[in-house]
Design an enzyme around this catalytic site. Structure first.
Site, PDB file in Angstrom:
ATOM      1  N   TYR A 142      -1.444   8.193  -6.358  1.00  0.00           N
ATOM      2  CA  TYR A 142      -1.283   8.613  -5.005  1.00  0.00           C
ATOM      3  C   TYR A 142       0.100   9.185  -4.177  1.00  0.00           C
ATOM      4  O   TYR A 142       0.584   7.677  -4.688  1.00  0.00           O
ATOM      5  CB  TYR A 142      -2.145   8.196  -4.160  1.00  0.00           C
ATOM      6  CG  TYR A 142      -2.401   8.652  -2.751  1.00  0.00           C
ATOM      7  CD1 TYR A 142      -3.037   9.963  -2.611  1.00  0.00           C
ATOM      8  CD2 TYR A 142      -1.998   8.313  -1.717  1.00  0.00           C
ATOM      9  CE1 TYR A 142      -3.591  10.917  -1.408  1.00  0.00           C
ATOM     10  CE2 TYR A 142      -2.146   8.654  -0.384  1.00  0.00           C
ATOM     11  CZ  TYR A 142      -3.307  10.076  -0.308  1.00  0.00           C
ATOM     12  OH  TYR A 142      -2.967  10.808   1.134  1.00  0.00           O
ATOM     13  N   ASP A 237       7.477   4.413  -6.556  1.00  0.00           N
ATOM     14  CA  ASP A 237       6.989   4.918  -4.380  1.00  0.00           C
ATOM     15  C   ASP A 237       5.850   3.577  -4.754  1.00  0.00           C
ATOM     16  O   ASP A 237       4.999   3.444  -5.367  1.00  0.00           O
ATOM     17  CB  ASP A 237       5.484   5.980  -4.920  1.00  0.00           C
ATOM     18  CG  ASP A 237       4.662   5.692  -3.861  1.00  0.00           C
ATOM     19  OD1 ASP A 237       4.779   5.201  -2.882  1.00  0.00           O
ATOM     20  OD2 ASP A 237       3.620   7.117  -3.593  1.00  0.00           O
ATOM     21  N   LYS A 265       4.120   2.058   4.327  1.00  0.00           N
ATOM     22  CA  LYS A 265       3.410   1.153   5.140  1.00  0.00           C
ATOM     23  C   LYS A 265       4.294  -0.256   5.600  1.00  0.00           C
ATOM     24  O   LYS A 265       4.073  -0.560   6.608  1.00  0.00           O
ATOM     25  CB  LYS A 265       2.410   0.406   3.816  1.00  0.00           C
ATOM     26  CG  LYS A 265       1.643   2.172   3.358  1.00  0.00           C
ATOM     27  CD  LYS A 265       1.011   1.531   2.599  1.00  0.00           C
ATOM     28  CE  LYS A 265      -0.036   3.191   2.823  1.00  0.00           C
ATOM     29  NZ  LYS A 265      -0.824   3.869   1.639  1.00  0.00           N
TER      30      LYS A 265
HETATM   31  C1  LIG Z   1      -0.580   5.218   1.781  1.00  0.00           C
HETATM   32  C2  LIG Z   1       0.912   6.137   0.652  1.00  0.00           C
HETATM   33  C3  LIG Z   1       1.419   7.150   0.460  1.00  0.00           C
HETATM   34  C4  LIG Z   1       1.041   7.905   1.807  1.00  0.00           C
HETATM   35  O1  LIG Z   1       1.684   7.653   2.694  1.00  0.00           O
HETATM   36  P1  LIG Z   1       0.962   7.741   4.273  1.00  0.00           P
HETATM   37  O2  LIG Z   1       2.000   6.898   4.977  1.00  0.00           O
HETATM   38  O3  LIG Z   1      -0.009   7.299   4.231  1.00  0.00           O
HETATM   39  O4  LIG Z   1       1.718   9.365   4.335  1.00  0.00           O
HETATM   40  C5  LIG Z   1       2.120   7.309  -0.545  1.00  0.00           C
HETATM   41  N1  LIG Z   1       1.745   6.790  -1.591  1.00  0.00           N
HETATM   42  C6  LIG Z   1       1.390   5.690  -2.168  1.00  0.00           C
HETATM   43  C7  LIG Z   1       0.914   5.065  -2.854  1.00  0.00           C
HETATM   44  C8  LIG Z   1       0.457   4.891  -1.292  1.00  0.00           C
HETATM   45  O5  LIG Z   1      -0.259   3.954  -0.475  1.00  0.00           O
END
Ligand SMILES: *Cc1c(COP(=O)(O)O)cnc(C)c1O
Length: 425
Positions: A142, A237, A265
């Site tokens: 994701y 990511d 995060k």
């Molecule tokens: C949470 C998440 C995102 C998206 O971040 P948001 O602040 O919710 O837009 C992207 N990549 C990973 C791996 C995530 O866990």
């Protein structure tokens, strides 16, 4: 009716599904979401006055628990000086420098407001830099909700069984190629077919949105060498893994340096923040230094940046936090695994450091296909049982369990006892 149930009924009139982000609706466990009134350390309290041990941690940011005094002070100080100026502030450079110091592959970075925005912008920069259009992503990974990566994404879209979304024109995903996590041959095949058109490979170095799935030995290294060989960029990511698996994230832990990294995060400590960065020559293509346009009215917001800076300062100056978190994770998830076995169940526990997941399956989970073998109805029953015992887990199978430095031995023991009661029922 509980207070949370009443509030949810009202919320549904004004917000789609009653929420501002789908997984919060508790849809997959068939209960009303708990409306949270406040939090402290590793505890949450809902509007009905019930207390929970929190294993969601706002989906990752709360590595140090809620209301860490140094972070609160830094935020409150910043608030008093003004909420936003839309102008340069020195703390932005301090945070950028802090991140570059802690994560050596990042030489320059741009702050944005969410992980989604960071991913979207990183992909644009990668395409602008390489002058190529295609990207490779992995099924079950994701990367936020932007169009190009909303194909076989994990997290909420996986639980709801709609890996693709309505409203995403085919044109937006036609340059997105899919590969299988832990299968470098599936990546190699794309490169052999159209390597000269591939701008980037984007991956969660530890997949944490199809449950938690670890990279097998050599997998990340193979991606690194394929990208180098074909002149594509490797994008990690690290929105979840960054500053969680260690001070330099998954890349430090596995010793594989990407060309670009996406954060979110933890770097906002609970405030809405994201960032993307990487090698200087790549980042210098971003506007106004270069031709890749990207902007944001609230990007680098002084309050949000103050929160992140305070968080990273603590992490940088207290490396023992990671030793303790990793030891706590090994102990807790190890005990959970033992408890499952002791109860004669075939379930799998995947974990790395303070990140883990219990899968209700007898199959080793190493990719999207194997993750999907988990019995989500069973997870829902387990989750309801835990909630009733004051343990707040993600209300969906394909999310991680997040430990924080605020969790105590007693809290973890209480959690294991509640889990054992479920397994023995
Ligand atoms: C949470 C998440 C995102 C998206 O971040 P948001 O602040 O919710 O837009 C992207 N990549 C990973 C791996 C995530 O866990």
């Amino acid at each position: 009716m509980t207070r949370s149930e009443q509030l949810f009924e009202e919320a549904k009139h004004y917000m789609p599904g009653g929420v501002n982000s789908p997984v919060r609706a508790f849809g997959s466990i068939g209960e009303a979401p708990r409306f949270i009134k406040r939090a402290d350390g590793a505890y949450l309290w809902d509007e009905d006055g019930r207390r929970y041990i929190d294993f969601v941690g706002s989906w990752g940011p709360m590595l140090l628990g809620h209301n860490r005094p140094e972070i609160l002070e830094s935020v409150l100080d910043a608030c008093k000086r003004g909420l936003s100026f839309g102008a340069c502030t020195k703390i932005e450079t301090e945070l950028a420098k802090q991140i570059c110091d802690m994560v050596p592959s990042v030489e320059m970075l741009r702050m944005v407001n969410s992980g989604t925005e960071a991913v979207m912008s990183a992909i644009r920069a990668a395409r602008g830099y390489t002058k190529r259009n295609k990207i490779i992503k992995f099924t079950g990974c994701y990367h936020g909700h932007c169009d190009a990566v909303l194909v076989k994404a994990g997290s909420g879209s996986m639980t709801h069984g709609v890996p693709d979304s309505a409203g995403v024109p085919q044109g937006c995903t036609q340059d997105t190629l899919l590969a299988e996590y832990n299968d470098s041959d599936s990546v190699k095949a794309h490169f052999e077919r159209e390597g000269e058109q591939i701008a980037a490979v984007i991956i969660e170095p530890v997949a944490a949105n199809m449950g938690v799935v670890l990279p097998q030995a050599g997998f990340l290294e193979n991606l690194r060498s394929l990208c180098t060989r074909y002149g594509a960029l490797l994008i990690f990511d690290e929105v979840i893994t960054g500053f969680r698996l260690g001070a330099s994230g998954a890349q430090g832990r596995f010793g594989v340096a990407p060309d670009m990294t996406v954060f979110g995060k933890i770097i906002g400590a609970g405030m809405p923040v994201g960032a993307y960065g990487g090698r200087r020559c790549i980042m210098e293509t971003v506007s106004p230094a270069g031709a890749v346009y990207q902007a944001g009215t609230l990007s680098g917001n002084p309050v949000a940046v103050s929160a992140g800076y305070a968080m990273l300062n603590i992490l940088k100056n207290h490396p023992e936090i990671y030793d303790n978190l990793n030891a706590m994770g090994d102990d807790f998830f190890g005990q959970l695994r033992k408890t499952v076995q002791k109860c004669g169940l075939p379930y799998r526990v995947n974990h790395i450091g303070s990140l883990g997941c219990l899968f209700f399956t007898d199959t080793d989970v190493k990719d999207y296909e194997s993750a999907k073998t988990s019995d989500t109805k069973e997870y829902a029953a387990y989750c309801r049982h835990m909630l009733a015992h004051g343990i707040y887990l993600a209300p969906a199978q394909f999310e991680a369990v997040f430990l924080s430095s605020a969790h105590t031995k007693e809290m973890l023991e209480e959690t294991l006892e509640a889990a054992e009661a479920y397994f023995r029922r």
